[in-house]
Write a protein that holds these residues in place. Structure first.
Motif, mmCIF file in Angstrom:
data_model
loop_
_atom_site.group_PDB
_atom_site.id
_atom_site.type_symbol
_atom_site.label_atom_id
_atom_site.label_comp_id
_atom_site.label_asym_id
_atom_site.label_seq_id
_atom_site.Cartn_x
_atom_site.Cartn_y
_atom_site.Cartn_z
ATOM 1 N N GLY A 241 22.239 68.029 40.329
ATOM 2 C CA GLY A 241 20.985 67.290 40.337
ATOM 3 C C GLY A 241 20.399 67.160 38.949
ATOM 4 N N VAL A 242 19.549 66.158 38.792
ATOM 5 C CA VAL A 242 18.846 65.948 37.522
ATOM 6 C C VAL A 242 17.396 65.578 37.811
ATOM 7 N N THR A 243 16.552 65.760 36.794
ATOM 8 C CA THR A 243 15.184 65.240 36.859
ATOM 9 C C THR A 243 14.979 64.284 35.689
ATOM 10 N N ARG A 244 14.186 63.253 35.898
ATOM 11 C CA ARG A 244 13.713 62.404 34.791
ATOM 12 C C ARG A 244 12.282 62.028 35.143
ATOM 13 N N ASP A 245 11.395 63.012 34.925
ATOM 14 C CA ASP A 245 10.013 62.882 35.390
ATOM 15 C C ASP A 245 9.222 61.833 34.604
ATOM 16 N N GLY A 246 8.238 61.286 35.255
ATOM 17 C CA GLY A 246 7.313 60.345 34.626
ATOM 18 C C GLY A 246 6.421 59.760 35.699
ATOM 19 N N LEU A 247 5.213 59.376 35.311
ATOM 20 C CA LEU A 247 4.312 58.780 36.300
ATOM 21 C C LEU A 247 4.913 57.464 36.809
ATOM 22 N N ALA A 248 4.779 57.209 38.087
ATOM 23 C CA ALA A 248 5.453 56.069 38.723
ATOM 24 C C ALA A 248 5.114 54.735 38.043
ATOM 25 N N MET A 249 3.855 54.586 37.616
ATOM 26 C CA MET A 249 3.459 53.305 37.020
ATOM 27 C C MET A 249 4.230 53.002 35.746
ATOM 28 N N ARG A 250 4.687 54.079 35.075
ATOM 29 C CA ARG A 250 5.414 53.891 33.817
ATOM 30 C C ARG A 250 6.899 54.237 33.942
ATOM 31 N N MET A 251 7.360 54.472 35.168
ATOM 32 C CA MET A 251 8.758 54.893 35.349
ATOM 33 C C MET A 251 9.698 53.684 35.205
ATOM 34 N N SER A 252 10.722 53.837 34.373
ATOM 35 C CA SER A 252 11.667 52.732 34.160
ATOM 36 C C SER A 252 12.646 52.648 35.333
ATOM 37 N N ASP A 253 13.284 51.485 35.452
ATOM 38 C CA ASP A 253 14.330 51.321 36.468
ATOM 39 C C ASP A 253 15.416 52.376 36.247
ATOM 40 N N GLU A 254 15.712 52.634 34.972
ATOM 41 C CA GLU A 254 16.785 53.581 34.641
ATOM 42 C C GLU A 254 16.427 55.004 35.092
ATOM 43 N N GLN A 255 15.163 55.391 34.859
ATOM 44 C CA GLN A 255 14.719 56.731 35.306
ATOM 45 C C GLN A 255 14.859 56.864 36.819
ATOM 46 N N VAL B 236 4.725 66.114 44.170
ATOM 47 C CA VAL B 236 4.571 66.536 42.771
ATOM 48 C C VAL B 236 4.374 65.295 41.908
ATOM 49 N N PRO B 237 3.204 65.166 41.257
ATOM 50 C CA PRO B 237 2.988 64.000 40.411
ATOM 51 C C PRO B 237 4.058 63.929 39.317
ATOM 52 N N GLY B 238 4.566 62.736 39.060
ATOM 53 C CA GLY B 238 5.604 62.578 38.034
ATOM 54 C C GLY B 238 7.007 62.695 38.591
ATOM 55 N N GLN B 239 7.110 62.966 39.896
ATOM 56 C CA GLN B 239 8.446 63.134 40.477
ATOM 57 C C GLN B 239 8.700 62.166 41.639
ATOM 58 N N ALA B 240 8.200 60.936 41.533
ATOM 59 C CA ALA B 240 8.418 59.969 42.622
ATOM 60 C C ALA B 240 9.916 59.757 42.851
ATOM 61 N N ASN B 241 10.666 59.646 41.767
ATOM 62 C CA ASN B 241 12.118 59.436 41.890
ATOM 63 C C ASN B 241 12.790 60.663 42.522
ATOM 64 N N TYR B 242 12.474 61.817 42.001
ATOM 65 C CA TYR B 242 13.104 63.067 42.450
ATOM 66 C C TYR B 242 12.700 63.385 43.895
ATOM 67 N N SER B 243 11.420 63.231 44.205
ATOM 68 C CA SER B 243 10.956 63.511 45.568
ATOM 69 C C SER B 243 11.587 62.558 46.566
ATOM 70 N N ALA B 244 11.718 61.289 46.175
ATOM 71 C CA ALA B 244 12.340 60.306 47.075
ATOM 72 C C ALA B 244 13.795 60.690 47.337
ATOM 73 N N ALA B 245 14.504 61.087 46.279
ATOM 74 C CA ALA B 245 15.913 61.469 46.436
ATOM 75 C C ALA B 245 16.042 62.708 47.317
ATOM 76 N N LYS B 246 15.194 63.702 47.064
ATOM 77 C CA LYS B 246 15.302 64.952 47.820
ATOM 78 C C LYS B 246 14.837 64.770 49.273
ATOM 79 N N ALA B 247 13.860 63.900 49.505
ATOM 80 C CA ALA B 247 13.477 63.585 50.887
ATOM 81 C C ALA B 247 14.639 62.891 51.586
ATOM 82 N N GLY B 248 15.322 62.016 50.855
ATOM 83 C CA GLY B 248 16.480 61.321 51.413
ATOM 84 C C GLY B 248 17.566 62.282 51.856
ATOM 85 N N LEU B 249 17.721 63.371 51.124
ATOM 86 C CA LEU B 249 18.728 64.376 51.485
ATOM 87 C C LEU B 249 18.471 64.968 52.868
#
Ligand code: NDP
Length: 234
Positions: free
Chosen positions: A78-92, A135-148
């Protein structure tokens, strides 16, 4: 008797501790990681990027040829690439989803066929409490882990009739490279942990070892938090 155990992301942190725990029990551990590093004592270490489904299929095939059917698969990379959702890049967003969710699916799909044929086996996903507490800043990570969790519960029902179990271990804040650079946010999180301290990789490895054992043969589709109480009630 030594089992054939595959652990992804076994080069360091939680994955290395999980691999070490199986090695200590005399199992044949095949370690997957991008770096190809693995704890001493692994039966084999393979350089595999779990975002590449072809590479995962080939690595699992090679492991089965050498060690026989996979009996335990620990889907941990697993990896994290934290950032607020409004500023999160497609790549993150994509990086985190492709490693933590696509990679998990590829690994489970590649390993479960031999378990189903053998009518026995255990798949353990390393999730997170992040989607349960928000967790603020972890929209990508939380979505992935919820998907699991959804992935694990569907698979659990698909393979239950073949005595294959599928579970999720959801760590809280664990002392690894992933959490070393959290700065002041780490103190804030520690203050929210009822047991009052971060966990160690061995805390996760012990629970994974239990879920892979015969003692846990009646547990499937479960999400087990190992978090010092951070997400009590999840
Ligand atoms: P680390 O950053 O210490 O280790 C991550 C591991 O994943 C490394 O072995 C890395 O190996 C491997 N990895 C990363 N990307 C890939 C890839 N594309 N293909 C193959 N291997 C990859 O993280 P942790 O040990 O802390 O985390 C392990 C798991 O636990 C992760 O799923 C994480 O989300 C989860 N978790 C961790 C928590 C914590 O507090 N530490 C809390 C909750 C969950 P390499 O670099 O060699 O490729």
């Amino acid at each position: 008797m030594s089992r054939h155990v595959i652990v992804t992301g076994a080069s360091r942190g939680i994955g290395a501790a999980i691999a070490q725990n199986f090695i200590d029990q005399g199992d044949n551990v095949v370690a997957f990681s991008r770096s190809g590093q693995a704890p001493t004592g692994c039966a084999k270490s393979l350089t595999v990027d779990v975002t590449d489904s072809k590479a995962v299929n080939e690595a699992v095939k090679a492991a089965i040829e050498e060690f026989g059917p996979v009996e335990v698969a620990v889907v941990n990379a697993g990896v994290t690439r934290d950032g607020l959702a409004m500023r999160m890049s497609d790549e993150q967003w994509r990086d985190v989803l492709s490693t933590n969710l696509d990679g998990a699916f590829y690994t489970a799909r590649a390993t479960m066929a031999s378990m189903v044929r053998a009518r026995s086996g255990s798949i353990i996903f390393i999730g997170s409490v992040s989607p349960f507490i928000g967790v603020p800043g972890q929209a990508n990570y939380s979505a992935a882990k919820a998907g699991l969790v959804g992935l694990a519960r569907s698979l659990a029902k698909e393979v239950a009739s073949r005595s294959v179990t599928v579970n999720v271990v959801a760590p809280g804040l664990i002392d690894t490279d992933m959490t070393h650079d959290l700065g002041a946010a780490k103190d804030t999180m520690v203050a929210m942990i009822p047991l009052g301290h971060v966990g160690q990789p061995s805390d996760i490895a012990g629970v994974v070892g239990f879920l892979a054992s015969n003692l846990a043969r009646y547990i499937t589709g479960a999400v087990i938090a190992v978090d010092g109480g951070l997400a009590i009630g999840l």
